[in-house]
Scaffold this active site. Structure first.
Site, PDB file in Angstrom:
ATOM      1  N   ARG A  15      26.528  -1.990  -1.873  1.00  0.00           N
ATOM      2  CA  ARG A  15      27.596  -1.657  -0.931  1.00  0.00           C
ATOM      3  C   ARG A  15      27.779  -0.146  -0.902  1.00  0.00           C
ATOM      4  NH1 ARG A  15      32.251  -5.466  -3.339  1.00  0.00           N
ATOM      5  NH2 ARG A  15      30.957  -5.156  -5.185  1.00  0.00           N
ATOM      6  N   LYS A  75      32.743   0.268  -6.355  1.00  0.00           N
ATOM      7  CA  LYS A  75      32.983  -0.242  -7.703  1.00  0.00           C
ATOM      8  C   LYS A  75      33.653   0.806  -8.575  1.00  0.00           C
ATOM      9  CE  LYS A  75      32.474  -3.680  -9.118  1.00  0.00           C
ATOM     10  NZ  LYS A  75      33.428  -4.824  -8.967  1.00  0.00           N
ATOM     11  N   TYR A  94      37.702   0.273  -6.114  1.00  0.00           N
ATOM     12  CA  TYR A  94      38.147  -0.756  -7.064  1.00  0.00           C
ATOM     13  C   TYR A  94      38.111  -0.167  -8.467  1.00  0.00           C
ATOM     14  CZ  TYR A  94      37.628  -4.377  -3.484  1.00  0.00           C
ATOM     15  OH  TYR A  94      37.759  -5.136  -2.343  1.00  0.00           O
ATOM     16  N   HIS A  96      39.951  -2.186 -11.541  1.00  0.00           N
ATOM     17  CA  HIS A  96      40.025  -3.300 -12.512  1.00  0.00           C
ATOM     18  C   HIS A  96      40.204  -2.767 -13.931  1.00  0.00           C
ATOM     19  CE1 HIS A  96      38.751  -5.945  -9.284  1.00  0.00           C
ATOM     20  NE2 HIS A  96      37.673  -5.222  -9.094  1.00  0.00           N
ATOM     21  N   GLU A 118      42.430  -2.887  -5.475  1.00  0.00           N
ATOM     22  CA  GLU A 118      42.867  -4.262  -5.762  1.00  0.00           C
ATOM     23  C   GLU A 118      44.349  -4.412  -6.045  1.00  0.00           C
ATOM     24  OE1 GLU A 118      40.990  -2.447  -7.815  1.00  0.00           O
ATOM     25  OE2 GLU A 118      41.726  -2.640  -9.880  1.00  0.00           O
ATOM     26  N   ASP A 198      46.652 -24.836  -9.178  1.00  0.00           N
ATOM     27  CA  ASP A 198      47.374 -23.557  -9.153  1.00  0.00           C
ATOM     28  C   ASP A 198      48.733 -23.768  -9.777  1.00  0.00           C
ATOM     29  OD1 ASP A 198      48.754 -21.031  -8.162  1.00  0.00           O
ATOM     30  OD2 ASP A 198      46.835 -20.790  -7.156  1.00  0.00           O
ATOM     31  N   ARG A 203      51.401 -22.714  -2.640  1.00  0.00           N
ATOM     32  CA  ARG A 203      49.998 -22.528  -2.222  1.00  0.00           C
ATOM     33  C   ARG A 203      49.323 -23.890  -2.076  1.00  0.00           C
ATOM     34  NH1 ARG A 203      47.681 -20.116   0.813  1.00  0.00           N
ATOM     35  NH2 ARG A 203      45.604 -20.395  -0.064  1.00  0.00           N
ATOM     36  N   SER A 220      48.795 -26.579 -12.263  1.00  0.00           N
ATOM     37  CA  SER A 220      47.924 -26.095 -13.342  1.00  0.00           C
ATOM     38  C   SER A 220      48.618 -26.125 -14.701  1.00  0.00           C
ATOM     39  CB  SER A 220      47.464 -24.671 -12.996  1.00  0.00           C
ATOM     40  OG  SER A 220      46.675 -24.154 -14.026  1.00  0.00           O
ATOM     41  N   VAL A 267      34.798 -16.094 -11.287  1.00  0.00           N
ATOM     42  CA  VAL A 267      34.959 -15.003 -10.313  1.00  0.00           C
ATOM     43  C   VAL A 267      35.973 -13.986 -10.856  1.00  0.00           C
ATOM     44  CG1 VAL A 267      35.451 -14.428  -7.907  1.00  0.00           C
ATOM     45  CG2 VAL A 267      34.472 -16.646  -8.464  1.00  0.00           C
ATOM     46  N   ALA A 268      36.937 -14.461 -11.634  1.00  0.00           N
ATOM     47  CA  ALA A 268      37.984 -13.572 -12.168  1.00  0.00           C
ATOM     48  C   ALA A 268      37.476 -12.660 -13.285  1.00  0.00           C
ATOM     49  CB  ALA A 268      39.160 -14.408 -12.664  1.00  0.00           C
ATOM     50  N   ILE A 269      36.167 -12.627 -13.487  1.00  0.00           N
ATOM     51  CA  ILE A 269      35.601 -11.830 -14.583  1.00  0.00           C
ATOM     52  C   ILE A 269      35.923 -10.340 -14.436  1.00  0.00           C
ATOM     53  CG2 ILE A 269      33.323 -11.549 -13.456  1.00  0.00           C
ATOM     54  CD1 ILE A 269      33.982 -12.052 -17.233  1.00  0.00           C
ATOM     55  N   ASP A 270      36.124  -9.864 -13.192  1.00  0.00           N
ATOM     56  CA  ASP A 270      36.425  -8.428 -13.055  1.00  0.00           C
ATOM     57  C   ASP A 270      37.783  -8.086 -13.648  1.00  0.00           C
ATOM     58  OD1 ASP A 270      37.857  -9.704 -11.087  1.00  0.00           O
ATOM     59  OD2 ASP A 270      37.207  -8.406  -9.457  1.00  0.00           O
ATOM     60  N   ALA A 299      30.330  -9.556 -12.095  1.00  0.00           N
ATOM     61  CA  ALA A 299      31.594  -8.858 -11.771  1.00  0.00           C
ATOM     62  C   ALA A 299      31.561  -8.193 -10.399  1.00  0.00           C
ATOM     63  CB  ALA A 299      31.893  -7.834 -12.851  1.00  0.00           C
ATOM     64  N   ASN A 300      30.385  -8.126  -9.784  1.00  0.00           N
ATOM     65  CA  ASN A 300      30.317  -7.557  -8.432  1.00  0.00           C
ATOM     66  C   ASN A 300      29.524  -8.492  -7.520  1.00  0.00           C
ATOM     67  OD1 ASN A 300      27.899  -6.915  -9.818  1.00  0.00           O
ATOM     68  ND2 ASN A 300      27.510  -5.135  -8.527  1.00  0.00           N
TER      69      ASN A 300
HETATM   70  N1  LIG Z   1      33.585 -11.224  -9.453  1.00  0.00           N
HETATM   71  C1  LIG Z   1      33.687 -10.643  -8.263  1.00  0.00           C
HETATM   72  O1  LIG Z   1      32.713 -10.127  -7.728  1.00  0.00           O
HETATM   73  C2  LIG Z   1      34.978 -10.667  -7.528  1.00  0.00           C
HETATM   74  C3  LIG Z   1      36.104 -11.016  -8.192  1.00  0.00           C
HETATM   75  N2  LIG Z   1      37.302 -11.139  -7.544  1.00  0.00           N
HETATM   76  C4  LIG Z   1      38.439 -11.538  -8.382  1.00  0.00           C
HETATM   77  O2  LIG Z   1      38.819 -12.890  -8.159  1.00  0.00           O
HETATM   78  C5  LIG Z   1      40.142 -13.067  -8.667  1.00  0.00           C
HETATM   79  C6  LIG Z   1      40.997 -13.857  -7.667  1.00  0.00           C
HETATM   80  O3  LIG Z   1      41.261 -13.055  -6.522  1.00  0.00           O
HETATM   81  P1  LIG Z   1      42.094 -13.604  -5.270  1.00  0.00           P
HETATM   82  O4  LIG Z   1      41.708 -14.974  -4.950  1.00  0.00           O
HETATM   83  O5  LIG Z   1      41.998 -12.552  -4.220  1.00  0.00           O
HETATM   84  O6  LIG Z   1      43.578 -13.598  -5.847  1.00  0.00           O
HETATM   85  P2  LIG Z   1      44.853 -14.318  -5.214  1.00  0.00           P
HETATM   86  O7  LIG Z   1      46.027 -13.541  -5.684  1.00  0.00           O
HETATM   87  O8  LIG Z   1      44.662 -14.552  -3.757  1.00  0.00           O
HETATM   88  O9  LIG Z   1      44.843 -15.756  -5.914  1.00  0.00           O
HETATM   89  C7  LIG Z   1      45.028 -15.929  -7.282  1.00  0.00           C
HETATM   90  C8  LIG Z   1      45.703 -17.272  -7.516  1.00  0.00           C
HETATM   91  O10 LIG Z   1      45.737 -17.496  -8.938  1.00  0.00           O
HETATM   92  C9  LIG Z   1      46.899 -18.237  -9.179  1.00  0.00           C
HETATM   93  N3  LIG Z   1      47.209 -18.248 -10.597  1.00  0.00           N
HETATM   94  C10 LIG Z   1      47.717 -17.276 -11.376  1.00  0.00           C
HETATM   95  N4  LIG Z   1      47.873 -17.714 -12.630  1.00  0.00           N
HETATM   96  C11 LIG Z   1      47.434 -19.010 -12.649  1.00  0.00           C
HETATM   97  C12 LIG Z   1      47.347 -20.017 -13.640  1.00  0.00           C
HETATM   98  N5  LIG Z   1      47.754 -19.798 -14.897  1.00  0.00           N
HETATM   99  N6  LIG Z   1      46.842 -21.242 -13.300  1.00  0.00           N
HETATM  100  C13 LIG Z   1      46.435 -21.473 -12.038  1.00  0.00           C
HETATM  101  N7  LIG Z   1      46.509 -20.561 -11.055  1.00  0.00           N
HETATM  102  C14 LIG Z   1      47.008 -19.352 -11.360  1.00  0.00           C
HETATM  103  C15 LIG Z   1      47.945 -17.553  -8.300  1.00  0.00           C
HETATM  104  O11 LIG Z   1      49.092 -18.356  -8.114  1.00  0.00           O
HETATM  105  C16 LIG Z   1      47.157 -17.314  -7.020  1.00  0.00           C
HETATM  106  O12 LIG Z   1      47.325 -18.371  -6.089  1.00  0.00           O
HETATM  107  C17 LIG Z   1      40.652 -11.633  -8.946  1.00  0.00           C
HETATM  108  O13 LIG Z   1      40.521 -11.341 -10.327  1.00  0.00           O
HETATM  109  C18 LIG Z   1      39.721 -10.774  -8.146  1.00  0.00           C
HETATM  110  O14 LIG Z   1      39.649  -9.449  -8.606  1.00  0.00           O
HETATM  111  C19 LIG Z   1      37.413 -10.896  -6.199  1.00  0.00           C
HETATM  112  C20 LIG Z   1      36.314 -10.498  -5.490  1.00  0.00           C
HETATM  113  C21 LIG Z   1      35.006 -10.304  -6.107  1.00  0.00           C
HETATM  114  C1  LIG Z   2      36.614  -6.976  -6.064  1.00  0.00           C
HETATM  115  C2  LIG Z   2      35.380  -6.664  -6.791  1.00  0.00           C
HETATM  116  O1  LIG Z   2      35.373  -6.566  -7.979  1.00  0.00           O
HETATM  117  C3  LIG Z   2      34.162  -6.480  -6.062  1.00  0.00           C
HETATM  118  O2  LIG Z   2      34.167  -6.638  -4.839  1.00  0.00           O
HETATM  119  O3  LIG Z   2      33.142  -6.160  -6.675  1.00  0.00           O
HETATM  120 MG   LIG Z   3      34.841  -3.079 -15.210  1.00  0.00          MG
END
Ligand SMILES: NC(=O)C1=CN([C@@H]2O[C@H](COP(=O)(O)OP(=O)(O)OC[C@H]3O[C@@H](n4cnc5c(N)ncnc54)[C@H](O)[C@@H]3O)[C@@H](O)[C@H]2O)C=CC1
Ligand SMILES: CC(=O)C(=O)O
Ligand SMILES: [Mg+2]
Length: 370
Positions: A15, A75, A94, A96, A118, A198, A203, A220, A267-270, A299-300
């Site tokens: 990117r 990144k 970003y 993180h 973010e 969740d 939601r 959850s 996905v939440a690894i970041d 993470a990306n």
């Molecule tokens: N690995 C990667 O390449 C990428 C990672 N991400 C990451 O993905 C993650 C999620 O992002 P979004 O969906 O945009 O966030 P979001 O804020 O839209 O959704 C997160 C959801 O998690 C829920 N949540 C929080 N604590 C919880 C629990 N204990 N049990 C169940 N649900 C719970 C919230 O209520 C919310 O609905 C973030 O860490 C983000 O940075 C996003 C894009 C790329």
């Molecule tokens: C959000 C994030 O970590 C990414 O797009 O790589």
């Molecule tokens: Mg990092």
């Protein structure tokens, strides 16, 4: 202002922080833009496109960091990039930070003004500069999960949608936000049986209205998680507490009891990951196995579909980027609390509460620096 856009250097990250169209938005308003030669070449955004938009092409990243008032990236800065930041320089990307003490310490040392995509909020809620990449990663999580359920990739040899006469796979999605919603769209599209968890029942209500009985929704709790994780073939982690380290919802004992050849996509690894057994991986080596369960923790993720992701990201970042360049960061943040929510580190202080709490820094409110 002079804006600089270096080539990304993270593993398989193609990117780019600015498209030629974004460059043009800056140059037509009288800003100067430096772009590293070849920064967008992998996705068909060539030096001549940037030059036509009014950018100056620069050979080395070091020149960009030395000359730019604002560095625009994708990144989090890698250690050699952190070392090139300087006091008062704006870094817009970003970050993180909560799971990344080394990067945080380097940014604090630099004295730079570090704005994290973010944690910028939106007038109608949500995180509009994270959302487009969460849409991409949510959709990709099912593709990655489906591919790694194949035997040659270490999986149990199950097709997500099954076939007539053979039952489909169980997919569990933890977190019903942007990642979760886009993952579930793909998973039901492929014919899987999908459960979404969740803590936020509103939601779940919204998803129920849209998807009805094509999905199951569950609050959850630890108990629901444990039961569902054990019966699932693919588990997707998409939880977020903005800016903070992700809660470890799936424990090591749960992983030990999962089906052999099941797949976890964190996905939440970041933000550190929501499975206790997660550690960040790269596109070059995306998976590892713990207790017979395949872990995909890239993470990306959006970097793999960098052309789609770059355009989607630029659509979301250009508005605040222009405000920072035109007004300067202090005035832009005084006028816009949503942009101010993006300030994570400035003048050697941590200005985002969850990052300060998770990493043991004194929290200094952004307002006191404006
Ligand atoms: N690995 C990667 O390449 C990428 C990672 N991400 C990451 O993905 C993650 C999620 O992002 P979004 O969906 O945009 O966030 P979001 O804020 O839209 O959704 C997160 C959801 O998690 C829920 N949540 C929080 N604590 C919880 C629990 N204990 N049990 C169940 N649900 C719970 C919230 O209520 C919310 O609905 C973030 O860490 C983000 O940075 C996003 C894009 C790329
Ligand atoms: C959000 C994030 O970590 C990414 O797009 O790589
Ligand atoms: Mg990092």
């Amino acid at each position: 202002m002079r804006i600089g856009c270096p080539k990304e250097i993270k593993n398989h990250e193609y990117r780019v922080g600015l498209t030629p169209a974004s460059v043009r938005e800056f140059t037509t308003r009288g800003h100067e833009v430096l772009v590293q030669s070849g920064a967008g070449a992998a996705i068909g955004l060539h030096d001549e496109h940037y030059a036509a938009a009014g950018a100056t092409l620069v050979r080395d990243a070091a020149d960009i960091f030395a000359r730019a008032d604002m560095v625009v990236k994708v990144k989090e800065p890698q250690p050699q990039e952190c070392a090139m930041l300087r006091e008062g320089q704006i870094l817009y990307t970003y970050l993180h930070l909560a799971p990344d003490p080394e990067q945080t310490a380097a940014l604090v040392r630099s004295g730079a003004v570090c704005v994290a995509y973010e944690t910028i909020t939106g007038p109608s809620g949500g995180l509009p500069l994270l959302a487009p990449m969460s849409e991409v990663a949510g959709r990709m999580s099912v593709q990655a999960g489906a591919a790694h359920l194949e035997l040659s990739k270490g999986g149990m040899g199950v097709l997500l949608g099954g076939v007539p006469g053979v039952e489909p796979a169980h997919v569990l999605i933890i977190g019903a936000g942007v990642v979760g919603t886009h993952a579930l769209q793909m998973a039901i599209g492929l014919g899987a049986r999908v459960t979404v968890l969740d803590k936020n029942v509103d939601r779940l209500r919204q998803l129920d209205l849209v998807f009805g009985n094509r999905i199951k929704t569950l609050y959850s709790s630890a108990q629901a998680l444990e039961e569902k994780v054990l019966e699932s073939d693919l588990v997707i982690g998409g939880v977020l507490v903005p800016g903070a380290a992700a809660p470890k919802l799936v424990t090591r004992p749960m992983v030990r009891c999962m089906k052999k050849g099941a797949v976890l996509v964190d996905v939440a690894i970041d933000q550190g990951g929501c499975f206790e057994t997660s550690k960040a991986t790269t596109h070059a080596e995306p998976t590892y196995v713990v207790d017979g369960v395949v872990h995909y923790c890239v993470a990306n993720m959006p970097g793999a579909v960098a052309r789609t992701s770059t355009f989607a990201l630029n659509n979301a970042t250009i508005g605040h980027g222009l405000a920072l360049a035109t007004k300067g960061w202090k005035q832009a943040m005084k006028e816009d609390p949503h942009l101010k929510a993006g300030l994570n580190v400035a003048a050697g202080k941590v200005t985002y509460q969850a990052v300060a709490r998770d990493l043991g820094y004194d929290y200094v409110a952004a307002d006191s620096l404006l």
